[in-house]
Design a protein around this motif. Structure first.
Motif, PDB file in Angstrom:
ATOM      1  N   GLN A   1       6.835 -51.947  15.729  1.00  0.00           N
ATOM      2  CA  GLN A   1       6.343 -50.975  16.929  1.00  0.00           C
ATOM      3  C   GLN A   1       5.843 -49.634  16.219  1.00  0.00           C
ATOM      4  N   GLY A   2       6.060 -49.713  15.074  1.00  0.00           N
ATOM      5  CA  GLY A   2       5.627 -48.361  14.300  1.00  0.00           C
ATOM      6  C   GLY A   2       5.769 -48.433  12.872  1.00  0.00           C
ATOM      7  N   PHE A   3       5.224 -47.160  12.048  1.00  0.00           N
ATOM      8  CA  PHE A   3       5.226 -47.579  10.801  1.00  0.00           C
ATOM      9  C   PHE A   3       5.622 -45.921  10.199  1.00  0.00           C
ATOM     10  N   THR A   4       6.214 -45.667   9.085  1.00  0.00           N
ATOM     11  CA  THR A   4       6.441 -44.356   8.631  1.00  0.00           C
ATOM     12  C   THR A   4       6.472 -44.659   7.151  1.00  0.00           C
ATOM     13  N   VAL A   5       6.292 -43.540   6.302  1.00  0.00           N
ATOM     14  CA  VAL A   5       6.172 -43.490   4.967  1.00  0.00           C
ATOM     15  C   VAL A   5       7.889 -43.515   4.329  1.00  0.00           C
ATOM     16  N   GLY A   6       7.869 -44.419   3.384  1.00  0.00           N
ATOM     17  CA  GLY A   6       9.510 -44.428   2.801  1.00  0.00           C
ATOM     18  C   GLY A   6       9.537 -44.311   1.300  1.00  0.00           C
ATOM     19  N   ASN A   7      10.532 -43.728   0.713  1.00  0.00           N
ATOM     20  CA  ASN A   7      10.840 -43.626  -0.563  1.00  0.00           C
ATOM     21  C   ASN A   7      12.034 -44.550  -0.779  1.00  0.00           C
TER      22      ASN A   7
ATOM     23  N   TYR B   1      23.022 -45.856  -2.897  1.00  0.00           N
ATOM     24  CA  TYR B   1      23.920 -44.784  -3.301  1.00  0.00           C
ATOM     25  C   TYR B   1      23.563 -43.497  -2.379  1.00  0.00           C
ATOM     26  N   GLN B   2      24.513 -42.396  -2.537  1.00  0.00           N
ATOM     27  CA  GLN B   2      24.118 -41.320  -1.534  1.00  0.00           C
ATOM     28  C   GLN B   2      22.949 -40.661  -2.119  1.00  0.00           C
ATOM     29  N   GLY B   3      21.858 -40.551  -0.880  1.00  0.00           N
ATOM     30  CA  GLY B   3      20.650 -39.918  -1.254  1.00  0.00           C
ATOM     31  C   GLY B   3      19.513 -40.869  -1.879  1.00  0.00           C
ATOM     32  N   CYS B   4      19.599 -42.143  -1.504  1.00  0.00           N
ATOM     33  CA  CYS B   4      19.113 -43.046  -2.345  1.00  0.00           C
ATOM     34  C   CYS B   4      17.699 -43.466  -1.514  1.00  0.00           C
ATOM     35  N   ALA B   5      17.319 -42.730  -0.534  1.00  0.00           N
ATOM     36  CA  ALA B   5      16.194 -43.266   0.651  1.00  0.00           C
ATOM     37  C   ALA B   5      15.766 -42.056   1.244  1.00  0.00           C
ATOM     38  N   ALA B   6      14.527 -41.954   1.502  1.00  0.00           N
ATOM     39  CA  ALA B   6      13.976 -41.054   2.446  1.00  0.00           C
ATOM     40  C   ALA B   6      13.058 -41.744   3.465  1.00  0.00           C
ATOM     41  N   ILE B   7      12.644 -41.248   4.503  1.00  0.00           N
ATOM     42  CA  ILE B   7      11.703 -41.881   5.528  1.00  0.00           C
ATOM     43  C   ILE B   7      11.225 -40.482   6.214  1.00  0.00           C
ATOM     44  N   GLY B   8      10.026 -40.660   6.645  1.00  0.00           N
ATOM     45  CA  GLY B   8       9.090 -39.520   7.568  1.00  0.00           C
ATOM     46  C   GLY B   8       7.870 -39.247   6.948  1.00  0.00           C
TER      47      GLY B   8
ATOM     48  N   SER C   1      22.478 -43.401 -14.789  1.00  0.00           N
ATOM     49  CA  SER C   1      21.290 -44.078 -14.915  1.00  0.00           C
ATOM     50  C   SER C   1      20.300 -43.316 -15.878  1.00  0.00           C
ATOM     51  N   THR C   2      19.837 -43.919 -16.784  1.00  0.00           N
ATOM     52  CA  THR C   2      18.819 -43.474 -17.757  1.00  0.00           C
ATOM     53  C   THR C   2      17.001 -43.605 -17.417  1.00  0.00           C
ATOM     54  N   TRP C   3      17.057 -44.295 -16.397  1.00  0.00           N
ATOM     55  CA  TRP C   3      15.436 -44.585 -16.051  1.00  0.00           C
ATOM     56  C   TRP C   3      15.326 -44.571 -14.442  1.00  0.00           C
ATOM     57  N   ASP C   4      14.929 -43.564 -13.839  1.00  0.00           N
ATOM     58  CA  ASP C   4      15.041 -43.537 -12.311  1.00  0.00           C
ATOM     59  C   ASP C   4      13.379 -43.086 -12.054  1.00  0.00           C
ATOM     60  N   VAL C   5      13.148 -43.830 -11.004  1.00  0.00           N
ATOM     61  CA  VAL C   5      11.582 -43.843 -10.262  1.00  0.00           C
ATOM     62  C   VAL C   5      11.804 -43.758  -8.758  1.00  0.00           C
ATOM     63  N   PRO C   6      10.812 -43.021  -8.235  1.00  0.00           N
ATOM     64  CA  PRO C   6      10.717 -43.157  -6.756  1.00  0.00           C
ATOM     65  C   PRO C   6       9.855 -44.515  -6.425  1.00  0.00           C
ATOM     66  N   GLU C   7       9.871 -44.956  -5.519  1.00  0.00           N
ATOM     67  CA  GLU C   7       9.134 -46.323  -4.868  1.00  0.00           C
ATOM     68  C   GLU C   7       8.559 -45.919  -3.597  1.00  0.00           C
ATOM     69  N   PRO C   8       7.167 -45.599  -3.533  1.00  0.00           N
ATOM     70  CA  PRO C   8       6.513 -45.274  -2.372  1.00  0.00           C
ATOM     71  C   PRO C   8       6.159 -46.763  -1.438  1.00  0.00           C
ATOM     72  N   GLU C   9       6.534 -46.532  -0.278  1.00  0.00           N
ATOM     73  CA  GLU C   9       6.574 -47.935   0.709  1.00  0.00           C
ATOM     74  C   GLU C   9       6.092 -47.580   2.047  1.00  0.00           C
ATOM     75  N   LEU C  10       5.098 -48.565   2.390  1.00  0.00           N
ATOM     76  CA  LEU C  10       5.079 -48.402   4.043  1.00  0.00           C
ATOM     77  C   LEU C  10       6.250 -49.017   4.503  1.00  0.00           C
ATOM     78  N   THR C  11       7.007 -48.205   5.375  1.00  0.00           N
ATOM     79  CA  THR C  11       8.133 -48.781   6.220  1.00  0.00           C
ATOM     80  C   THR C  11       7.816 -49.043   7.848  1.00  0.00           C
ATOM     81  N   LEU C  12       8.611 -50.088   7.955  1.00  0.00           N
ATOM     82  CA  LEU C  12       8.354 -50.785   9.413  1.00  0.00           C
ATOM     83  C   LEU C  12       9.302 -50.373  10.341  1.00  0.00           C
ATOM     84  N   LEU C  13       9.161 -50.005  11.577  1.00  0.00           N
ATOM     85  CA  LEU C  13       9.949 -49.742  12.499  1.00  0.00           C
ATOM     86  C   LEU C  13      10.082 -51.108  13.389  1.00  0.00           C
ATOM     87  N   ILE C  14      10.996 -51.829  13.601  1.00  0.00           N
ATOM     88  CA  ILE C  14      11.297 -53.019  14.164  1.00  0.00           C
ATOM     89  C   ILE C  14      12.079 -52.917  15.238  1.00  0.00           C
ATOM     90  N   SER C  15      11.584 -53.663  16.403  1.00  0.00           N
ATOM     91  CA  SER C  15      12.469 -53.580  17.575  1.00  0.00           C
ATOM     92  C   SER C  15      13.482 -54.619  17.784  1.00  0.00           C
TER      93      SER C  15
END
Length: 314
Positions: free
Chosen positions: A184-190, A211-218, A164-178
């Motif tokens: 039921q809750g919220f976390t920070v997502g990339n 792909y491997q290592g394509c996301a993070a939450i916390g 890939s030649t153009w890569d960005v992080p995308e900051p997102e409100l992330t929902l925890l859903i039952s």
């Protein structure tokens, strides 16, 4: 809920019902939002400005509960209370992603800024109209983002693709859903994204996103039933060689589709026996900027905390 006895006068029934209903009201009011952290060797809960250290939990069962806040409030009564300094030392050691084997899904084109950016990057491929139409459509764009094994922990390495030649992080409100579809809750997502791959052809979306290592939450889960205020801010900072290389900010007021609406669409013809996470889209899209190996990415959301990761290549 009625506790009335048909054999008693109404005035007596009201006298009996009031204390029970009032007690229920008090319980609901005292269950304030909590922050739930997953430690390498335990569980940390912050509630009412006090920290409690508990054992390692089975996070599939934990996040698969329908009344997570009530469960944590009850279980933590037997946990060890910590001073703030003690809790901070545990947090400084490192955190795990606050999840079990839950799937992470994502929504796209939920902010006007995202719509514009996607149209620009796919213009040459003839896909611009797709993003314009989905922004205005009744049905949102939803896609599978990551299994637990593809998620990087807070402080860990996130990947950009070598092809890939153009890569960005995308900051997102992330929902925890039952499992029942209740937020039921919220976390920070990339939601890491290859704009060059997706821009080449919208059908390449899975390769641009999964792909491997394509996301993070916390760093934690903010456990609460109430939807976050639209005034809540989401901030992105990218550091390169110790210097601030990019910064951006948006607010939840710019989110076109509300969290519960997105959750309801996700649960149409889908089941999640242990619950799931849903990233709600980004309103911060860096232009004329691409991530490089070694960059440090910080995403902060009011009331939740800051998620920080380092960029590597795969």
């Amino acid at each position: 809920m009625c506790f009335c006895n048909p054999l008693l006068p109404n005035s007596i029934n009201q006298w009996i019902s009031f204390p029970i209903l009032f007690t229920k009201f008090l319980v609901q009011q005292t269950l304030k939002p909590m922050k739930l952290y997953k430690l390498p060797s335990g569980t940390l809960l912050e509630k009412n400005a006090t920290y409690f250290l508990g054992p390692s939990l089975h996070w599939n069962e934990l996040l698969g509960r329908e009344n997570l806040k009530e469960y944590l409030n009850f279980e933590s009564k037997g946990w060890r209370e910590l001073k703030e300094e003690e809790a901070q030392k545990l947090l400084d050691v490192g955190l795990l992603s606050p999840m079990g084997d839950q799937e992470i899904w994502a929504a796209g084109v939920t902010y006007f800024r995202s719509r514009t950016a996607r149209m620009e990057e796919s213009q040459d491929a003839g896909g611009a109209d797709f993003y314009d139409k989905v922004y205005a459509a009744d049905r949102p764009e939803l896609f599978f983002k990551a299994t637990a094994s593809r998620v990087s922990p807070p402080g860990g390495k996130l990947n950009i693709r070598k092809d890939s030649t153009w890569d960005v992080p995308e900051p997102e409100l992330t929902l925890l859903i039952s499992p029942a579809g209740r937020i039921q809750g919220f976390t920070v997502g990339n939601d890491m994204s290859s704009r060059s791959i997706e821009g080449e052809n919208p059908l390449y979306l899975p390769q641009a996103k999964v792909y491997q290592g394509c996301a993070a939450i916390g760093p934690c889960i903010l456990v609460q039933d109430e939807v976050l205020s639209e005034d809540v801010k989401i901030r992105l900072e990218i550091f390169r060689e110790g210097q601030l290389a990019f910064t951006g900010e948006t607010a939840l007021s710019q989110l076109k589709r509300k969290p519960q609406e997105l959750a309801e669409w996700l649960f149409r013809a889908n089941t999640f026996p242990i619950g799931c996470f849903l990233m709600t889209g980004t309103g911060i899209v860096p232009d004329e900027f691409t991530l490089e190996e070694g960059d440090r990415v910080r995403i902060g959301i009011d009331e939740i905390g800051v998620l920080e990761n380092f960029i590597s290549k795969i």
